[in-house]
Motif scaffolding. Structure first.
Motif, PDB file in Angstrom:
ATOM      1  N   VAL A 118     -82.484 -49.678  -7.824  1.00 28.63           N
ATOM      2  CA  VAL A 118     -82.570 -49.108  -9.174  1.00 28.63           C
ATOM      3  C   VAL A 118     -83.897 -48.383  -9.362  1.00 28.63           C
ATOM      4  O   VAL A 118     -83.962 -47.312  -9.983  1.00 28.63           O
ATOM      5  CB  VAL A 118     -82.403 -50.209 -10.237  1.00 28.63           C
ATOM      6  CG1 VAL A 118     -82.623 -49.650 -11.638  1.00 28.63           C
ATOM      7  CG2 VAL A 118     -81.022 -50.840 -10.135  1.00 28.63           C
ATOM      8  N   ALA A 119     -84.969 -48.954  -8.811  1.00 29.46           N
ATOM      9  CA  ALA A 119     -86.281 -48.306  -8.900  1.00 29.46           C
ATOM     10  C   ALA A 119     -86.243 -46.931  -8.240  1.00 29.46           C
ATOM     11  O   ALA A 119     -86.767 -45.946  -8.784  1.00 29.46           O
ATOM     12  CB  ALA A 119     -87.341 -49.181  -8.233  1.00 29.46           C
ATOM     13  N   ILE A 120     -85.609 -46.849  -7.079  1.00 24.56           N
ATOM     14  CA  ILE A 120     -85.520 -45.570  -6.367  1.00 24.56           C
ATOM     15  C   ILE A 120     -84.679 -44.571  -7.148  1.00 24.56           C
ATOM     16  O   ILE A 120     -85.042 -43.398  -7.279  1.00 24.56           O
ATOM     17  CB  ILE A 120     -84.955 -45.801  -4.954  1.00 24.56           C
ATOM     18  CG1 ILE A 120     -85.990 -46.537  -4.105  1.00 24.56           C
ATOM     19  CG2 ILE A 120     -84.572 -44.466  -4.292  1.00 24.56           C
ATOM     20  CD1 ILE A 120     -85.480 -46.991  -2.762  1.00 24.56           C
ATOM     21  N   MET A 121     -83.550 -45.033  -7.698  1.00 24.37           N
ATOM     22  CA  MET A 121     -82.716 -44.137  -8.494  1.00 24.37           C
ATOM     23  C   MET A 121     -83.441 -43.671  -9.755  1.00 24.37           C
ATOM     24  O   MET A 121     -83.239 -42.546 -10.218  1.00 24.37           O
ATOM     25  CB  MET A 121     -81.411 -44.841  -8.873  1.00 24.37           C
ATOM     26  CG  MET A 121     -80.437 -44.997  -7.718  1.00 24.37           C
ATOM     27  SD  MET A 121     -78.810 -45.571  -8.256  1.00 24.37           S
ATOM     28  CE  MET A 121     -79.206 -47.217  -8.860  1.00 24.37           C
ATOM     29  N   THR A 122     -84.287 -44.527 -10.305  1.00 20.03           N
ATOM     30  CA  THR A 122     -85.028 -44.182 -11.513  1.00 20.03           C
ATOM     31  C   THR A 122     -86.076 -43.119 -11.234  1.00 20.03           C
ATOM     32  O   THR A 122     -86.261 -42.177 -12.019  1.00 20.03           O
ATOM     33  CB  THR A 122     -85.706 -45.441 -12.087  1.00 20.03           C
ATOM     34  OG1 THR A 122     -84.704 -46.411 -12.405  1.00 20.03           O
ATOM     35  CG2 THR A 122     -86.499 -45.107 -13.344  1.00 20.03           C
ATOM     36  N   ALA A 144     -90.811 -42.078   1.119  1.00 15.83           N
ATOM     37  CA  ALA A 144     -91.889 -42.577   0.266  1.00 15.83           C
ATOM     38  C   ALA A 144     -91.361 -43.605  -0.739  1.00 15.83           C
ATOM     39  O   ALA A 144     -91.970 -44.660  -0.949  1.00 15.83           O
ATOM     40  CB  ALA A 144     -92.557 -41.417  -0.464  1.00 15.83           C
ATOM     41  N   LEU A 145     -90.224 -43.304  -1.342  1.00 14.45           N
ATOM     42  CA  LEU A 145     -89.644 -44.217  -2.332  1.00 14.45           C
ATOM     43  C   LEU A 145     -89.156 -45.509  -1.687  1.00 14.45           C
ATOM     44  O   LEU A 145     -89.363 -46.605  -2.223  1.00 14.45           O
ATOM     45  CB  LEU A 145     -88.490 -43.525  -3.061  1.00 14.45           C
ATOM     46  CG  LEU A 145     -88.849 -42.312  -3.923  1.00 14.45           C
ATOM     47  CD1 LEU A 145     -87.597 -41.721  -4.558  1.00 14.45           C
ATOM     48  CD2 LEU A 145     -89.855 -42.684  -4.995  1.00 14.45           C
ATOM     49  N   ILE A 146     -88.505 -45.401  -0.518  1.00 12.15           N
ATOM     50  CA  ILE A 146     -87.979 -46.591   0.147  1.00 12.15           C
ATOM     51  C   ILE A 146     -89.109 -47.506   0.598  1.00 12.15           C
ATOM     52  O   ILE A 146     -89.077 -48.723   0.374  1.00 12.15           O
ATOM     53  CB  ILE A 146     -87.098 -46.188   1.345  1.00 12.15           C
ATOM     54  CG1 ILE A 146     -85.789 -45.552   0.853  1.00 12.15           C
ATOM     55  CG2 ILE A 146     -86.800 -47.389   2.234  1.00 12.15           C
ATOM     56  CD1 ILE A 146     -84.955 -44.941   1.963  1.00 12.15           C
ATOM     57  N   GLY A 147     -90.126 -46.919   1.245  1.00 11.46           N
ATOM     58  CA  GLY A 147     -91.250 -47.737   1.708  1.00 11.46           C
ATOM     59  C   GLY A 147     -92.010 -48.379   0.560  1.00 11.46           C
ATOM     60  O   GLY A 147     -92.389 -49.549   0.632  1.00 11.46           O
ATOM     61  N   GLY A 148     -92.223 -47.606  -0.503  1.00 14.58           N
ATOM     62  CA  GLY A 148     -92.883 -48.185  -1.675  1.00 14.58           C
ATOM     63  C   GLY A 148     -92.057 -49.291  -2.284  1.00 14.58           C
ATOM     64  O   GLY A 148     -92.593 -50.321  -2.700  1.00 14.58           O
ATOM     65  N   GLY A 149     -90.728 -49.105  -2.302  1.00  9.99           N
ATOM     66  CA  GLY A 149     -89.841 -50.149  -2.823  1.00  9.99           C
ATOM     67  C   GLY A 149     -89.887 -51.410  -1.985  1.00  9.99           C
ATOM     68  O   GLY A 149     -89.906 -52.526  -2.515  1.00  9.99           O
ATOM     69  N   LYS A 150     -89.917 -51.272  -0.661  1.00  8.00           N
ATOM     70  CA  LYS A 150     -90.013 -52.432   0.226  1.00  8.00           C
ATOM     71  C   LYS A 150     -91.318 -53.191  -0.035  1.00  8.00           C
ATOM     72  O   LYS A 150     -91.341 -54.423  -0.081  1.00  8.00           O
ATOM     73  CB  LYS A 150     -89.965 -51.992   1.693  1.00  8.00           C
ATOM     74  CG  LYS A 150     -88.581 -51.629   2.218  1.00  8.00           C
ATOM     75  CD  LYS A 150     -88.670 -51.165   3.666  1.00  8.00           C
ATOM     76  CE  LYS A 150     -87.310 -50.808   4.244  1.00  8.00           C
ATOM     77  NZ  LYS A 150     -86.511 -52.003   4.564  1.00  8.00           N
ATOM     78  N   ALA A 151     -92.405 -52.440  -0.188  1.00  5.05           N
ATOM     79  CA  ALA A 151     -93.701 -53.069  -0.449  1.00  5.05           C
ATOM     80  C   ALA A 151     -93.688 -53.829  -1.778  1.00  5.05           C
ATOM     81  O   ALA A 151     -94.165 -54.964  -1.866  1.00  5.05           O
ATOM     82  CB  ALA A 151     -94.799 -52.007  -0.448  1.00  5.05           C
ATOM     83  N   GLY A 152     -93.123 -53.205  -2.797  1.00  7.22           N
ATOM     84  CA  GLY A 152     -93.079 -53.858  -4.101  1.00  7.22           C
ATOM     85  C   GLY A 152     -92.144 -55.044  -4.141  1.00  7.22           C
ATOM     86  O   GLY A 152     -92.353 -55.997  -4.902  1.00  7.22           O
TER      87      GLY A 152
END
Length: 415
Positions: A118-122, A144-152
């Motif tokens: 959802v974060a990535i879609m947002t 960038a979005l996927i890696g940041g999402g994994k980290a978060g």
């Protein structure tokens, strides 16, 4: 005394894998695998049912806390708060650090309690508009979005973190803090890898997006801020506030700050709809874990791997990685690995917090495989074909390996 043989546990696991790979819903696939495996393992029909029900009961605390997390998730998603936070972070970093801003925004948004997909879609509409203006490729922004999402995801009050904390009996806030250093490393690795795709003429985006109305970011940030402060009250103030209370409380205060109390029922409905699939998956996970945990399989695997020189500190992230790959889900992979291997890891000398953190970090390594929904949702978010999306898999895996390796080194050497 073990009620299911090793053969039965293996049948349960493999059958669940086959069913999941054939697109049977994860919860049903695990239930079917658990029941048939128990029968093959020597249990009677009644015993098989009892093992599955006992395993599902073990997931009840996680289920309740996941439902509570749904209140916060629904508020962030439906109110526009998540989009407002993301847009503010991207604007603050500026165009010079556009890719970093996308990584950081995805990490922060996921860490606030938004599901990673959802974060990535947002953030995706903001990312596409930015990519169009700065001539960046869709590959760069999605990685960038996927890696940041994994980290978060490893520092969030999301279902995966809740499942690991419950299985290892550690405070959710402690597990969230244990993921901070690996998350920072994951963020850095993501940024370096995504820069490789920044200028890629074949995959440039020519898509303009329309901005939607969002609340002021100062009000949007209230809900996640209050929730996280309440969760951290134990290590900071010595007062323990359970996530079952902290997450909805933060959401409610955030709704009041945004002056959207009249829409609260809509937010609750959205949150419950989003969490219903996770709850069902956790119940299915519990049934499979209940059967496998009542067999000698996990102990045999631990002893076998240790006889080959594998440290328990290496086995923990590998267990998370393999099971997240099988289920293509961070939550399911974390939950099964934690329930099945948790006790054996602790008996081998791994602390509860270390075991939870390493299994959880390991679950980020292969959770993006194509038989899961995350793969397809993220591809659709930036209008990418399946063939194009497959190109990113090795880079996503490298990011997960960096996160898992950092967590393992952190606990094995320093803690």
């Amino acid at each position: 005394m073990d009620k299911v043989s090793i053969f039965g546990a293996i049948v349960a696991f493999l059958l669940a894998v086959v069913l999941i790979l054939r697109n049977v819903p994860v919860g049903y696939g695990m239930m079917c695998g658990a029941f048939i495996g128990a029968l093959f393992g020597g249990a009677s029909v009644d015993e098989a049912v009892h093992l599955m029900m006992d395993g599902a009961k073990e997931m009840t605390p996680s289920v309740l806390r996941v439902l509570a997390a749904g209140v916060l998730a629904g508020v962030l998603m439906q109110s526009g708060a998540a989009a407002a936070i993301a847009e503010k972070l991207v604007r603050t970093c500026g165009e010079k650090y556009a890719l970093f801003s996308l990584c950081f925004a995805a990490m922060v948004l996921t860490a606030c309690g938004v599901f990673v997909d959802v974060a990535i879609m947002t953030i995706a509409p903001v990312a596409l508009a930015l990519a169009h203006r700065l001539h960046m490729s869709r590959f760069a922004i999605l990685l960038a979005l996927i890696g940041g999402g994994k980290a978060g995801n490893i520092i969030s009050p999301n279902p995966n973190t809740i499942a690991a904390a419950e299985a290892f009996y550690v405070p959710l806030s402690s597990l969230m803090m244990a993921g901070i250093v690996p998350a920072v490393v994951g963020l850095f690795v993501t940024y370096q890898l995504s820069k490789r795709w920044r200028i890629d003429a074949k995959h440039m985006t020519d898509i303009e997006t329309v901005e939607k109305e969002t609340p002021p970011w100062q009000k949007a940030i209230v809900a996640p801020s209050v929730a996280i402060v309440l969760l951290l009250s134990r290590p900071i103030l010595g007062v323990s506030i359970d996530p079952f209370i902290a997450l909805p409380a933060g959401a409610l205060i955030g709704v009041m700050a945004m002056n959207k109390m009249s829409e609260l029922n809509v937010f609750l409905r959205v949150g419950m709809e989003k969490m219903s699939g996770v709850v069902f998956m956790l119940v299915g996970t519990g049934t499979l874990a209940g059967v496998i945990a009542n067999s000698p399989l996990h102990r045999t695997l631990m002893h076998t791997l240790e006889s080959f020189g594998f440290s328990p500190y290496v086995i923990a992230p590998i267990a998370g990685a393999l099971l997240s790959g099988v289920t293509a889900s961070t939550t399911a992979g974390t939950a099964i690995a934690s329930r099945v291997f948790g006790e054996a890891l602790i008996e081998a000398g791994v602390s509860s917090l270390a075991g939870a953190a390493m299994v959880h970090a390991g679950a980020t390594v292969l959770d993006h495989l194509p038989h899961g929904s995350f793969f397809h949702i993220t591809a659709a978010s930036v209008h990418m074909s399946t063939k194009e999306r497959l190109t990113l898999l090795p880079y996503e895996t490298l990011i997960g390996i960096a996160i898992a390796t950092t967590s393992t080194i952190l606990f094995y050497i320093f803690l």
